[in-house]
Design a protein around this motif. Sequence first.
Motif, PDB file in Angstrom:
ATOM      1  N   THR A   9     -16.629  16.806  -8.687  1.00 36.79           N
ATOM      2  CA  THR A   9     -18.021  16.833  -8.264  1.00 36.79           C
ATOM      3  C   THR A   9     -18.553  15.411  -8.272  1.00 36.79           C
ATOM      4  O   THR A   9     -18.124  14.572  -9.066  1.00 36.79           O
ATOM      5  CB  THR A   9     -18.874  17.702  -9.210  1.00 36.79           C
ATOM      6  OG1 THR A   9     -18.753  17.188 -10.535  1.00 36.79           O
ATOM      7  CG2 THR A   9     -18.433  19.147  -9.187  1.00 36.79           C
ATOM      8  N   LYS A  58     -34.163  16.819  -9.622  1.00 40.61           N
ATOM      9  CA  LYS A  58     -32.722  16.967  -9.833  1.00 40.61           C
ATOM     10  C   LYS A  58     -32.118  17.951  -8.834  1.00 40.61           C
ATOM     11  O   LYS A  58     -30.987  17.804  -8.414  1.00 40.61           O
ATOM     12  CB  LYS A  58     -32.443  17.404 -11.258  1.00 40.61           C
ATOM     13  CG  LYS A  58     -32.721  16.310 -12.265  1.00 40.61           C
ATOM     14  CD  LYS A  58     -32.298  16.678 -13.651  1.00 40.61           C
ATOM     15  CE  LYS A  58     -32.615  15.536 -14.593  1.00 40.61           C
ATOM     16  NZ  LYS A  58     -32.133  15.786 -15.927  1.00 40.61           N
ATOM     17  N   LYS A  59     -32.893  18.958  -8.439  1.00 40.67           N
ATOM     18  CA  LYS A  59     -32.418  19.946  -7.470  1.00 40.67           C
ATOM     19  C   LYS A  59     -32.145  19.289  -6.119  1.00 40.67           C
ATOM     20  O   LYS A  59     -31.108  19.517  -5.505  1.00 40.67           O
ATOM     21  CB  LYS A  59     -33.447  21.060  -7.332  1.00 40.67           C
ATOM     22  CG  LYS A  59     -32.922  22.332  -6.738  1.00 40.67           C
ATOM     23  CD  LYS A  59     -33.971  23.411  -6.804  1.00 40.67           C
ATOM     24  CE  LYS A  59     -33.320  24.737  -7.025  1.00 40.67           C
ATOM     25  NZ  LYS A  59     -34.287  25.812  -7.166  1.00 40.67           N
ATOM     26  N   GLN A  60     -33.081  18.447  -5.665  1.00 41.68           N
ATOM     27  CA  GLN A  60     -32.902  17.746  -4.390  1.00 41.68           C
ATOM     28  C   GLN A  60     -31.768  16.735  -4.491  1.00 41.68           C
ATOM     29  O   GLN A  60     -31.025  16.524  -3.534  1.00 41.68           O
ATOM     30  CB  GLN A  60     -34.186  17.023  -3.993  1.00 41.68           C
ATOM     31  CG  GLN A  60     -35.303  17.939  -3.600  1.00 41.68           C
ATOM     32  CD  GLN A  60     -36.614  17.187  -3.405  1.00 41.68           C
ATOM     33  OE1 GLN A  60     -36.759  16.082  -3.886  1.00 41.68           O
ATOM     34  NE2 GLN A  60     -37.542  17.803  -2.698  1.00 41.68           N
ATOM     35  N   GLN A  62     -29.040  17.004  -6.287  1.00 47.24           N
ATOM     36  CA  GLN A  62     -27.772  17.705  -6.216  1.00 47.24           C
ATOM     37  C   GLN A  62     -27.417  18.044  -4.775  1.00 47.24           C
ATOM     38  O   GLN A  62     -26.261  17.974  -4.386  1.00 47.24           O
ATOM     39  CB  GLN A  62     -27.815  18.992  -7.046  1.00 47.24           C
ATOM     40  CG  GLN A  62     -27.743  18.740  -8.526  1.00 47.24           C
ATOM     41  CD  GLN A  62     -27.854  20.006  -9.332  1.00 47.24           C
ATOM     42  OE1 GLN A  62     -28.353  21.025  -8.853  1.00 47.24           O
ATOM     43  NE2 GLN A  62     -27.416  19.954 -10.574  1.00 47.24           N
ATOM     44  N   LYS A  63     -28.415  18.391  -3.960  1.00 50.92           N
ATOM     45  CA  LYS A  63     -28.155  18.705  -2.558  1.00 50.92           C
ATOM     46  C   LYS A  63     -27.738  17.454  -1.784  1.00 50.92           C
ATOM     47  O   LYS A  63     -26.911  17.522  -0.891  1.00 50.92           O
ATOM     48  CB  LYS A  63     -29.410  19.312  -1.898  1.00 50.92           C
ATOM     49  CG  LYS A  63     -29.682  20.721  -2.349  1.00 50.92           C
ATOM     50  CD  LYS A  63     -30.904  21.259  -1.652  1.00 50.92           C
ATOM     51  CE  LYS A  63     -31.244  22.668  -2.135  1.00 50.92           C
ATOM     52  NZ  LYS A  63     -32.452  23.182  -1.488  1.00 50.92           N
ATOM     53  N   ALA A  64     -28.309  16.305  -2.139  1.00 48.18           N
ATOM     54  CA  ALA A  64     -28.011  15.054  -1.442  1.00 48.18           C
ATOM     55  C   ALA A  64     -26.630  14.526  -1.776  1.00 48.18           C
ATOM     56  O   ALA A  64     -26.013  13.858  -0.956  1.00 48.18           O
ATOM     57  CB  ALA A  64     -29.070  14.012  -1.781  1.00 48.18           C
TER      58      ALA A  64
END
Length: 65
Positions: A9, A58-60, A62-64
């Motif tokens: 990851t 943090k959510k955005q 992880q998507k990036a």
Amino acid sequence: MGKGKKATTAKLPKTKCCASKSKCGRCPLRMMKEGTLPSGYTVKKRVLVRVDGGKVSKKQLQKAA
């Protein structure tokens, strides 16, 4: 039984630099210098920010990555 490869990851940068002398592995300053910072993000005053000026979640992040 064979050993399978582990899925790697992407390391996510911290939202704020801890200012340690040795620079940790997730330091946004170090990642910016190496070019491994996700696109659309930059560092200003040791804090991770979006290029468009929005807040970093943090959510955005992880998507990036």
